[in-house]
Design a protein around this motif. Structure first.
Motif, PDB file in Angstrom:
ATOM      1  N   UNK A 164       0.819  -1.208   0.000  1.00 14.93           N
ATOM      2  CA  UNK A 164       0.000   0.000   0.000  1.00 14.93           C
ATOM      3  C   UNK A 164       0.855   1.262   0.000  1.00 14.93           C
ATOM      4  N   UNK A 165       2.179   1.110   0.019  1.00 16.06           N
ATOM      5  CA  UNK A 165       3.075   2.255   0.094  1.00 16.06           C
ATOM      6  C   UNK A 165       3.456   2.727  -1.305  1.00 16.06           C
ATOM      7  N   UNK A 166       3.340   4.021  -1.523  1.00 13.19           N
ATOM      8  CA  UNK A 166       3.783   4.672  -2.747  1.00 13.19           C
ATOM      9  C   UNK A 166       4.882   5.667  -2.373  1.00 13.19           C
ATOM     10  N   UNK A 167       5.979   5.655  -3.120  1.00 16.07           N
ATOM     11  CA  UNK A 167       7.115   6.525  -2.799  1.00 16.07           C
ATOM     12  C   UNK A 167       7.513   7.300  -4.044  1.00 16.07           C
ATOM     13  N   UNK A 168       7.618   8.616  -3.912  1.00  9.40           N
ATOM     14  CA  UNK A 168       8.070   9.476  -5.004  1.00  9.40           C
ATOM     15  C   UNK A 168       9.582   9.659  -4.874  1.00  9.40           C
ATOM     16  N   UNK A 169      10.334   8.960  -5.732  1.00 10.34           N
ATOM     17  CA  UNK A 169      11.796   9.060  -5.707  1.00 10.34           C
ATOM     18  C   UNK A 169      12.298  10.241  -6.520  1.00 10.34           C
ATOM     19  N   UNK A 170      11.444  10.829  -7.356  1.00  5.58           N
ATOM     20  CA  UNK A 170      11.881  11.933  -8.198  1.00  5.58           C
ATOM     21  C   UNK A 170      12.777  11.455  -9.329  1.00  5.58           C
ATOM     22  N   UNK A 171      13.610  12.352  -9.909  1.00  3.93           N
ATOM     23  CA  UNK A 171      14.518  11.957 -10.999  1.00  3.93           C
ATOM     24  C   UNK A 171      15.446  10.831 -10.541  1.00  3.93           C
ATOM     25  N   UNK A 172      15.479   9.774 -11.313  1.00  2.65           N
ATOM     26  CA  UNK A 172      16.168   8.552 -10.889  1.00  2.65           C
ATOM     27  C   UNK A 172      16.947   7.944 -12.047  1.00  2.65           C
ATOM     28  N   UNK A 173      18.061   7.316 -11.712  1.00  2.46           N
ATOM     29  CA  UNK A 173      18.860   6.570 -12.682  1.00  2.46           C
ATOM     30  C   UNK A 173      18.887   5.106 -12.267  1.00  2.46           C
ATOM     31  N   UNK A 174      18.576   4.215 -13.212  1.00  2.00           N
ATOM     32  CA  UNK A 174      18.708   2.786 -12.991  1.00  2.00           C
ATOM     33  C   UNK A 174      19.753   2.224 -13.945  1.00  2.00           C
TER      34      UNK A 174
END
Length: 280
Positions: A164-174
Motif C-alpha cells: 500500500x506504500x507509494x514513494x516518489x523518488x523523483x529523478x532517478x537513474x537505474x
C-alpha cells in the motif's frame, strides 16, 4: 466505560490502504495515509487526535499525529494528507524501506500514544495506545519491459507494487547489469526518468543510454544507434534473450535526500526483449 476502551484498543484492527510518501529530504518526508479501523465493538465513540511514535524492530524512527476519529459499530475510514514526518533514526527507517521492498509481509508499530475517548451519554475515558500494523511488502518489486521506442530512445517498464506504500523518488537513474563470472556485474544500459512507485501495476517511461563494456555511453536518441563503440562481447551478451539481467537503482543527486540510498534497495531481475536488444 473502561471495558469498552480496552476492547477498542486491544482488539481493534488498523489496516493501511494507502501510504503515499512525497517531498523527501535528507531527514524528512511528507505522507498521506488512508486506513480502515475495524473490530471496534458495538458502541460508537470519538477518539481525539494523538501523537504516537512510529516504531520498527523495536526502534522508533519518527512521530505521527493520528487524526480525530469518529467510530461507529462497523469501524471507521480515516485519512490525513501531507503530514511531515521528521526521521529521528535514519538507519532503522532505511531498514524499513529495504524490508518493504523485499519482503512479502512486515509489521511496524504505533506506540506511546495517549488516547482520549468520548463515548455515549457524555462518558469519557483514556488509555495508552499501542498498535501493531501488519502490511504487505513489495515482495521483490517485479519488473518487465513493456515497450521500446527505438526512434525516441525510450523504454517503458511495467512494475508491480504489491504494498500500500507509494514513494516518489523523483529523478532517478537505474542500471541494467549483466552478471559475469565470480559475482561480477557489468552495466549494459542506464535508464533515466521520474520514478514514483504506485500501488498495483503501473508503467514508467525512461530514456535509455546504452553502455559499452569499456564504459562509453551511447545515447539512443532518434535514428540508428551507433554500434561502433560496442564490443562484440557486449553485442553477443544482448543476443541471449533467455538470460535474466539485473535492474538496479544507483545514487542520484537530489540534495542528499534519503531516497538516494533507498533507491538502491530495488534490485529486480528483468528479461530483455528483442526490441530492447535492438537498441544496441
Amino acid at each position: 466505560m473502561d471495558s469498552v476502551v480496552q476492547h477498542l484498543f486491544n482488539h481493534s484492527r488498523l489496516e493501511i490502504t494507502l501510504a503515499r510518501i512525497t517531498e523527501c529530504t535528507a531527514d524528512s518526508y511528507n505522507i498521506s495515509v488512508e486506513y480502515q479501523v475495524t473490530d471496534t465493538g458495538p458502541v460508537g465513540s470519538v477518539i481525539d487526535s494523538m501523537l504516537v511514535d512510529v516504531v520498527y524492530l523495536d526502534r522508533p524512527f519518527g512521530k505521527t499525529q493520528l487524526p480525530k476519529v469518529k467510530m461507529r459499530f462497523n469501524g471507521a475510514h480515516v485519512h490525513f494528507d501531507d503530514q511531515t514526518i521528521h526521521v529521528t533514526d535514519m538507519s532503522i527507517w532505511l531498514q524499513f524501506c529495504s524490508d518493504l521492498t523485499h519482503n512479502e509481509k512486515l509489521v511496524y508499530h504505533l506506540r506511546n500514544g495517549e488516547a482520549h475517548l468520548k463515548g455515549p451519554f457524555g462518558t469519557t475515558a483514556q488509555s495508552g495506545y499501542d498498535k501493531d500494523i501488519h502490511v504487505l511488502g513489495m515482495n521483490g518489486f517485479p519488473v518487465l519491459i513493456k515497450d521500446v521506442d527505438r526512434e525516441e530512445g525510450k523504454v517503458t517498464l511495467t512494475m508491480r507494487n504489491l504494498s500500500a506504500f507509494e514513494i516518489d523518488y523523483g529523478p532517478t537513474v537505474f542500471e541494467i547489469q549483466e552478471g559475469g563470472e565470480e559475482g561480477q556485474w557489468r552495466t549494459i544500459a542506464r535508464l533515466k526518468g521520474d520514478f514514483f512507485t504506485k500501488r498495483g501495476e503501473f508503467h514508467v517511461p525512461f530514456e535509455v543510454e546504452t553502455v559499452s563494456l569499456d564504459g562509453e555511453i551511447h545515447h539512443a536518441q532518434g535514428g540508428e544507434v551507433n554500434e561502433s563503440g560496442i564490443s562484440p562481447a557486449a553485442k553477443q551478451l544482448g543476443l541471449d534473450v533467455e538470460k535474466t539481467y539485473y535492474f538496479r537503482g544507483i545514487r542520484t543527486d537530489k540534495e542528499g535526500a534519503w531516497t538516494n540510498e533507498a533507491i538502491k534497495f530495488i534490485r529486480s531481475p528483468i528479461l530483455l526483449t528483442e526490441k530492447f536488444i535492438s537498441l544496441y
